[in-house]
Design an enzyme around this catalytic site. Structure first.
Site, PDB file in Angstrom:
ATOM      1  N   ASP A  33     -10.921   0.494  36.751  1.00 25.81           N
ATOM      2  CA  ASP A  33     -11.066  -0.291  35.538  1.00 25.81           C
ATOM      3  C   ASP A  33      -9.813  -0.003  34.698  1.00 25.81           C
ATOM      4  OD1 ASP A  33     -12.314  -1.733  33.367  1.00 25.81           O
ATOM      5  OD2 ASP A  33     -12.661   0.227  32.457  1.00 25.81           O
ATOM      6  N   ASP A  35      -9.125  -0.835  30.644  1.00 28.17           N
ATOM      7  CA  ASP A  35      -9.339  -0.342  29.280  1.00 28.17           C
ATOM      8  C   ASP A  35     -10.213   0.907  29.309  1.00 28.17           C
ATOM      9  OD1 ASP A  35      -8.072  -2.166  27.340  1.00 28.17           O
ATOM     10  OD2 ASP A  35      -9.365  -3.676  28.250  1.00 28.17           O
TER      11      ASP A  35
HETATM   12 MG   LIG Z   1     -13.284   0.199  30.528  1.00 34.57          MG
END
Ligand SMILES: [Mg+2]
Length: 356
Positions: A33, A35
């Protein structure tokens, strides 16, 4: 020593350098992932670029899975390189990136195959429209759309585009009553699909602060599959000084359209399996030799567990060890799924295992 695993057995163990060495020896591919894992806003997590550089040097294949629908693959690739995470430039730029804009385009291409001149009404960004157009799906509706007329009869007689075969809901800062009304009218036409890019309830803030509340109903939602349960954690009571609240996320817009149209959307982003299937098809992944690294239990880790991947929670983003413990102690079967095999304080913790 063999890497200890937890996950379904309910354990979540710290990924020490020794465990990381053993784990990485059994792994070809790491999916990240973005962010809260690689960066927060425009700032890279300290040590994260070095960790990815070292993984690339060891021949590991990397992929980036994000629910953000407001950037194209190429834009994400540019950010990865700008913040020091490397990756291909030129014609191959973006091939490591699996965002919901791109994966929604793949979904529509699949579902609308054979349709003459497939067209979608897009409540979303120019980036989402660009990814659809790149696979041959015309996108209409992007941008502001003020209310036309001053009565319900006028709103319902506003002209519609012909031959719209899908309504796509992504992050749309121009979401409006007029757009909602048009979306419902398209969805009343036979065979018109309703697709949501993701169900995130909040956007991440640029300074890296988040509300750590899951979006009730996200677990188990999948593209083309049955809608899942609505079992989220209860909202926490507000105590002490109020924290800054991140803006409403795409899930709020998807819910509005679902409510108005009395239909459930097919969801593309994590934890839907569809986004992993996109990676799997392009990479030819062996799930047992693949790791999912994320900062959210209800999206990243749940996706990894559902798809049979090894999972690592990093504590630089949304979810905490307290959240893991809460899931482990829950009576809810769906929350018990949201427990990683391992955790790290930061993905920079992988570095010692990669330095000799
Ligand atoms: Mg995230």
């Amino acid at each position: 020593m063999a890497a200890e695993a937890g996950g379904r057995g309910g354990r979540c163990v710290r990924l020490s350098a020794e465990r990381a060495r053993a784990l990485l020896a059994d792994v070809d591919t790491l999916l990240f992932d973005c962010d809260g894992v690689l960066w927060r806003g425009e700032t890279a997590v300290p040590g994260a670029p070095e960790a990815l550089t070292a993984l690339r040097a060891r021949g590991k294949r990397l992929g980036f899975i994000t629910n953000n629908s407001s950037k194209t693959r190429a834009a994400y690739a540019e950010k990865l390189r700008r913040l020091g995470f490397g990756g291909p430039a030129g014609p191959g730029a973006g091939l490591e990136v699996f965002g919901t804009a791109y994966c929604t385009a793949l979904y529509l291409r699949q579902r609308l195959a054979g349709a003459p001149a497939p067209k979608a009404y897009v409540l979303g960004s120019p980036a989402l429209a660009a990814e659809l157009e790149a696979v041959g799906v015309a996108a209409v509706g992007v941008g502001p759309e003020p209310l036309q007329g001053d009565s319900p009869a006028a709103w319902l007689s506003a002209p519609l585009e012909p031959d719209v075969r899908a309504v796509v809901v992504g992050f749309d800062p121009h979401f409006s009553y007029m757009k909602l009304t048009k979306a419902v009218r398209y969805l009343q036409q036979p065979g018109c699909l309703l697709v949501g890019t993701n169900m995130d309830n909040r956007l991440p803030l640029e300074n890296g602060c988040f509300i750590a509340g899951p979006c009730a109903g996200r677990a188990g939602r999948a593209a083309g599959g049955p809608a899942g349960g609505r079992a989220g954690r209860p909202l926490r009571p507000l105590t002490g000084r109020p924290r800054p609240s991140p803006p409403a996320g795409t899930g709020c817009l998807v819910h509005a359209v679902e409510m108005a149209a009395q239909r459930r959307a097919d969801i593309i982003g994590k934890p839907s399996r569809f986004i992993f299937d996109c990676v799997s098809q392009e990479y030819g992944i062996d799930p047992e030799r693949t790791v999912m690294v994320g900062d959210r239990l209800d999206t990243d880790i749940l996706l990894g567990v559902t798809c049979g991947l090894k999972t690592i929670l990093t504590l630089t983003g949304v979810s905490s060890l307290g959240d893991v413990q809460s899931n482990q102690e829950s009576d809810s079967a769906s929350r018990k799924e949201m427990v990683p095999d391992f955790y790290v304080d930061s993905i920079a913790d992988l570095l010692p295992a990669l330095q000799d």
